[in-house]
Motif scaffolding. Structure first.
Motif, PDB file in Angstrom:
ATOM      1  N   GLN A 107     -17.065-112.131  -2.142  1.00 28.21           N
ATOM      2  CA  GLN A 107     -17.479-112.951  -3.384  1.00 28.21           C
ATOM      3  C   GLN A 107     -18.911-112.973  -3.666  1.00 28.21           C
ATOM      4  OE1 GLN A 107     -14.810-116.413  -4.282  1.00 28.21           O
ATOM      5  NE2 GLN A 107     -13.624-115.630  -2.359  1.00 28.21           N
ATOM      6  N   LEU A 108     -19.669-113.392  -2.514  1.00 28.72           N
ATOM      7  CA  LEU A 108     -20.920-113.729  -2.756  1.00 28.72           C
ATOM      8  C   LEU A 108     -21.734-112.288  -3.369  1.00 28.72           C
ATOM      9  CD1 LEU A 108     -21.802-115.908   0.055  1.00 28.72           C
ATOM     10  CD2 LEU A 108     -21.283-116.613  -2.147  1.00 28.72           C
ATOM     11  N   ASP A 109     -21.326-111.402  -2.711  1.00 24.67           N
ATOM     12  CA  ASP A 109     -21.868-110.019  -2.949  1.00 24.67           C
ATOM     13  C   ASP A 109     -21.656-109.564  -4.388  1.00 24.67           C
ATOM     14  OD1 ASP A 109     -22.977-109.903  -0.335  1.00 24.67           O
ATOM     15  OD2 ASP A 109     -21.300-108.511   0.316  1.00 24.67           O
ATOM     16  N   ALA A 110     -20.548-109.786  -5.008  1.00 21.77           N
ATOM     17  CA  ALA A 110     -20.012-109.594  -6.188  1.00 21.77           C
ATOM     18  C   ALA A 110     -20.653-110.192  -7.347  1.00 21.77           C
ATOM     19  CB  ALA A 110     -18.411-109.865  -6.236  1.00 21.77           C
ATOM     20  N   LEU A 111     -21.010-111.594  -6.947  1.00 22.55           N
ATOM     21  CA  LEU A 111     -21.805-112.545  -7.921  1.00 22.55           C
ATOM     22  C   LEU A 111     -23.419-112.165  -7.975  1.00 22.55           C
ATOM     23  CD1 LEU A 111     -20.382-115.859  -6.833  1.00 22.55           C
ATOM     24  CD2 LEU A 111     -19.819-114.463  -9.064  1.00 22.55           C
ATOM     25  N   ALA A 112     -23.778-111.779  -6.766  1.00 17.92           N
ATOM     26  CA  ALA A 112     -25.165-111.097  -6.587  1.00 17.92           C
ATOM     27  C   ALA A 112     -25.133-110.013  -7.482  1.00 17.92           C
ATOM     28  CB  ALA A 112     -25.550-110.969  -5.370  1.00 17.92           C
ATOM     29  N   ARG A 113     -24.370-108.809  -7.602  1.00 15.09           N
ATOM     30  CA  ARG A 113     -24.374-107.777  -8.400  1.00 15.09           C
ATOM     31  C   ARG A 113     -24.195-108.364 -10.040  1.00 15.09           C
ATOM     32  NH1 ARG A 113     -21.127-105.845  -4.172  1.00 15.09           N
ATOM     33  NH2 ARG A 113     -19.224-106.206  -5.222  1.00 15.09           N
ATOM     34  N   ALA A 114     -23.748-109.263  -9.999  1.00 12.26           N
ATOM     35  CA  ALA A 114     -23.591-109.611 -11.463  1.00 12.26           C
ATOM     36  C   ALA A 114     -24.740-110.319 -12.029  1.00 12.26           C
ATOM     37  CB  ALA A 114     -22.406-110.527 -11.821  1.00 12.26           C
ATOM     38  N   HIS A 115     -25.843-110.696 -11.212  1.00 11.90           N
ATOM     39  CA  HIS A 115     -27.003-111.215 -11.465  1.00 11.90           C
ATOM     40  C   HIS A 115     -26.834-112.462 -11.857  1.00 11.90           C
ATOM     41  CE1 HIS A 115     -28.960-107.211 -11.482  1.00 11.90           C
ATOM     42  NE2 HIS A 115     -27.821-106.844 -12.179  1.00 11.90           N
ATOM     43  N   CYS A 116     -26.047-113.248 -11.171  1.00 16.38           N
ATOM     44  CA  CYS A 116     -26.136-114.780 -11.305  1.00 16.38           C
ATOM     45  C   CYS A 116     -27.494-115.488 -10.966  1.00 16.38           C
ATOM     46  CB  CYS A 116     -25.040-115.221 -10.423  1.00 16.38           C
ATOM     47  SG  CYS A 116     -23.406-114.608 -10.927  1.00 16.38           S
ATOM     48  N   THR A 117     -27.728-116.330 -11.656  1.00 17.22           N
ATOM     49  CA  THR A 117     -28.949-117.217 -11.383  1.00 17.22           C
ATOM     50  C   THR A 117     -28.864-117.977 -10.280  1.00 17.22           C
ATOM     51  OG1 THR A 117     -29.610-117.110 -13.850  1.00 17.22           O
ATOM     52  CG2 THR A 117     -30.728-118.829 -12.590  1.00 17.22           C
ATOM     53  N   ARG A 118     -27.782-118.812  -9.942  1.00 16.15           N
ATOM     54  CA  ARG A 118     -27.543-119.633  -9.137  1.00 16.15           C
ATOM     55  C   ARG A 118     -26.079-119.211  -8.431  1.00 16.15           C
ATOM     56  NH1 ARG A 118     -30.357-124.208  -7.944  1.00 16.15           N
ATOM     57  NH2 ARG A 118     -29.013-124.263  -6.011  1.00 16.15           N
ATOM     58  N   VAL A 119     -25.750-119.154  -7.363  1.00 19.95           N
ATOM     59  CA  VAL A 119     -24.466-119.465  -6.835  1.00 19.95           C
ATOM     60  C   VAL A 119     -23.993-120.370  -6.088  1.00 19.95           C
ATOM     61  CG1 VAL A 119     -22.790-117.941  -5.438  1.00 19.95           C
ATOM     62  CG2 VAL A 119     -24.473-116.592  -6.791  1.00 19.95           C
ATOM     63  N   PHE A 120     -23.091-121.024  -6.247  1.00 21.72           N
ATOM     64  CA  PHE A 120     -22.307-122.266  -5.697  1.00 21.72           C
ATOM     65  C   PHE A 120     -21.060-121.894  -4.892  1.00 21.72           C
ATOM     66  CE2 PHE A 120     -24.880-123.564  -9.224  1.00 21.72           C
ATOM     67  CZ  PHE A 120     -25.356-124.966  -8.989  1.00 21.72           C
ATOM     68  N   SER A 121     -21.109-121.953  -3.678  1.00 21.28           N
ATOM     69  CA  SER A 121     -19.923-121.694  -2.900  1.00 21.28           C
ATOM     70  C   SER A 121     -19.512-122.643  -2.118  1.00 21.28           C
ATOM     71  CB  SER A 121     -20.127-120.554  -2.024  1.00 21.28           C
ATOM     72  OG  SER A 121     -21.120-120.817  -0.964  1.00 21.28           O
ATOM     73  N   GLU A 122     -17.952-122.753  -1.759  1.00 17.86           N
ATOM     74  CA  GLU A 122     -17.450-123.781  -1.051  1.00 17.86           C
ATOM     75  C   GLU A 122     -16.221-123.171  -0.452  1.00 17.86           C
ATOM     76  OE1 GLU A 122     -16.653-127.364  -3.172  1.00 17.86           O
ATOM     77  OE2 GLU A 122     -16.046-126.275  -5.057  1.00 17.86           O
ATOM     78  N   GLN A 123     -15.699-123.674   0.779  1.00 17.50           N
ATOM     79  CA  GLN A 123     -14.362-123.448   1.521  1.00 17.50           C
ATOM     80  C   GLN A 123     -13.434-124.816   1.589  1.00 17.50           C
ATOM     81  OE1 GLN A 123     -16.419-121.522   4.983  1.00 17.50           O
ATOM     82  NE2 GLN A 123     -15.186-119.877   4.430  1.00 17.50           N
ATOM     83  N   VAL A 124     -12.727-124.752   0.384  1.00 20.05           N
ATOM     84  CA  VAL A 124     -11.960-125.799   0.485  1.00 20.05           C
ATOM     85  C   VAL A 124     -10.702-125.549  -0.405  1.00 20.05           C
ATOM     86  CG1 VAL A 124     -13.303-126.451  -1.730  1.00 20.05           C
ATOM     87  CG2 VAL A 124     -12.139-128.181  -0.446  1.00 20.05           C
ATOM     88  N   SER A 125      -9.572-125.974  -0.179  1.00 22.22           N
ATOM     89  CA  SER A 125      -8.250-125.677  -0.739  1.00 22.22           C
ATOM     90  C   SER A 125      -8.326-126.000  -2.309  1.00 22.22           C
ATOM     91  CB  SER A 125      -7.104-126.219  -0.080  1.00 22.22           C
ATOM     92  OG  SER A 125      -6.014-126.224  -0.876  1.00 22.22           O
ATOM     93  N   SER A 126      -7.936-125.315  -3.166  1.00 24.05           N
ATOM     94  CA  SER A 126      -7.802-125.630  -4.569  1.00 24.05           C
ATOM     95  C   SER A 126      -6.686-126.674  -4.801  1.00 24.05           C
ATOM     96  CB  SER A 126      -7.323-124.405  -5.474  1.00 24.05           C
ATOM     97  OG  SER A 126      -6.151-123.849  -5.286  1.00 24.05           O
ATOM     98  N   ARG A 127      -6.009-127.109  -3.751  1.00 26.01           N
ATOM     99  CA  ARG A 127      -5.158-128.408  -4.023  1.00 26.01           C
ATOM    100  C   ARG A 127      -5.835-129.657  -3.839  1.00 26.01           C
ATOM    101  NH1 ARG A 127      -1.706-124.805  -0.307  1.00 26.01           N
ATOM    102  NH2 ARG A 127       0.345-124.608  -1.596  1.00 26.01           N
ATOM    103  N   VAL A 128      -7.154-129.399  -3.293  1.00 27.24           N
ATOM    104  CA  VAL A 128      -7.611-130.534  -3.149  1.00 27.24           C
ATOM    105  C   VAL A 128      -8.589-130.886  -4.428  1.00 27.24           C
ATOM    106  CG1 VAL A 128     -10.244-131.629  -2.031  1.00 27.24           C
ATOM    107  CG2 VAL A 128      -8.518-130.136  -0.550  1.00 27.24           C
ATOM    108  N   LYS A 129      -8.407-132.079  -4.982  1.00 30.26           N
ATOM    109  CA  LYS A 129      -8.932-132.390  -6.220  1.00 30.26           C
ATOM    110  C   LYS A 129     -10.397-132.511  -6.498  1.00 30.26           C
ATOM    111  CE  LYS A 129      -4.922-135.248  -7.718  1.00 30.26           C
ATOM    112  NZ  LYS A 129      -4.368-136.459  -8.322  1.00 30.26           N
ATOM    113  N   GLU A 130     -11.172-132.893  -5.257  1.00 28.21           N
ATOM    114  CA  GLU A 130     -12.596-133.000  -5.474  1.00 28.21           C
ATOM    115  C   GLU A 130     -13.022-131.796  -4.766  1.00 28.21           C
ATOM    116  OE1 GLU A 130     -14.374-135.359  -6.622  1.00 28.21           O
ATOM    117  OE2 GLU A 130     -12.495-136.229  -7.351  1.00 28.21           O
ATOM    118  N   ARG A 131     -13.777-130.944  -5.503  1.00 28.43           N
ATOM    119  CA  ARG A 131     -14.577-129.509  -5.112  1.00 28.43           C
ATOM    120  C   ARG A 131     -15.898-129.931  -5.596  1.00 28.43           C
ATOM    121  NH1 ARG A 131     -10.471-125.531  -8.114  1.00 28.43           N
ATOM    122  NH2 ARG A 131      -9.190-127.558  -8.409  1.00 28.43           N
ATOM    123  N   PRO A 132     -16.849-130.301  -4.751  1.00 32.63           N
ATOM    124  CA  PRO A 132     -18.107-130.706  -5.032  1.00 32.63           C
ATOM    125  C   PRO A 132     -18.881-129.312  -5.585  1.00 32.63           C
ATOM    126  CG  PRO A 132     -17.620-131.491  -2.797  1.00 32.63           C
ATOM    127  CD  PRO A 132     -16.383-130.522  -3.204  1.00 32.63           C
TER     128      PRO A 132
END
Length: 283
Positions: A107-132
């Protein structure tokens, strides 16, 4: 603190200070400030991202002559820079996996190829309401739009399911993007592309949301059908039990002779709580 009106400068601090800060509300001509009223050690991202030459930077330090860490005072008024030319979109990437054991780099590689200015990443279930990190990327996008309303800002993800699990969540996100004027970009899937959440884009959001939920329900149904079929054949899904009849018979015999459960569990290679449970069930 800023250069003379009409003088073009390449000094990062002076380029940044031609803009008001959307986060701390420091006016043009002044450094950024902290919540405690001190000069910030670095300029806020939402501010320096407005400078085309700096938007790909991870941080822009406050120069020593602005006295970072000291009490903040407003600098001399400075002419604001013109809005960033519309069309020079700022892409903010977001990547997520449900667990730490899942692979995130693709995912990070794909976002880099898309020329993202900043990338935010986390490893947390989407069931968790709080995704910082998702909250951070949305906050930054809002800050940029507040500072430069005509600046296109795009939230970029590899696929829709990285954002949410249900149609309700996705539609809530759509409403948030609509309110803030933020576009969404999908890098893969049948609807790959950039979508504006207004007008026809809102319809696409709804279709994506429903499709994602239908896909998850289909996977769930297939899983349940597979478990039911296995059960009819005498196979039970899930992890195999660490206790079998032979181990239980040995455990009961040793326990009857007065040996401790801790000692028996260690000898049989099972957890003490597991052994306690099986002994109780067979009593």
């Amino acid at each position: 603190m800023c250069d003379s009106p009409g003088v073009i400068t390449n000094i990062p601090a002076e380029q940044v200070e031609r803009h008001d800060c959307p986060k701390c509300q420091a006016p043009a001509g002044s450094p950024c400030r902290t919540a405690a009223g001190k000069v910030a050690s670095s300029y806020h991202i939402g501010r320096f991202a407005l400078v085309p030459a700096l938007k790909a930077e991870l941080t822009v330090k406050t120069p020593a002559d602005r006295h970072p860490g000291k009490r903040w005072t407003q600098g001399a008024p400075a002419p604001q820079a013109p809005d960033v030319v519309p069309g020079a979109a700022i892409r903010l990437g977001y990547a997520r996996t449900s667990t730490a054991g899942q692979e995130l780099q693709s995912q990070l590689d794909a976002l880099a190829r898309a020329h993202c200015t900043r990338v935010f990443s986390e490893q947390v279930s989407s069931r968790v309401k709080e995704r910082p990190e998702l909250s951070k990327v949305l906050t930054l996008a809002r800050e940029i739009k507040t500072a430069a309303p005509h600046q296109p800002v795009i939230l970029t993800v590899l696929e829709m399911k990285r954002l949410a699990r249900s149609a309700a969540e996705l539609m809530t996100l759509s409403s948030t993007l609509q309110a803030d004027g933020i576009q969404l970009e999908l890098l893969s899937g049948p609807l790959q592309g950039v979508y504006d959440p207004h007008g026809a884009g809102a319809i696409v959001f709804a279709v994506l949301a429903v499709s994602a939920e239908v896909e998850r329900e289909g996977i769930r149904e297939k899983t349940m059908e597979g478990l039911e079929a296995a059960a009819r054949k005498g196979n039970v899904g899930g992890r195999p039990s660490v206790m079998d009849d032979d181990k239980l018979a040995v455990a009961r015999a040793r326990h009857a002779k007065g040996e401790s459960v801790t000692s028996i569990a260690k000898g049989l290679g099972v957890h003490r709580a597991t052994l306690y449970r099986h002994l109780a069930e067979s009593a």
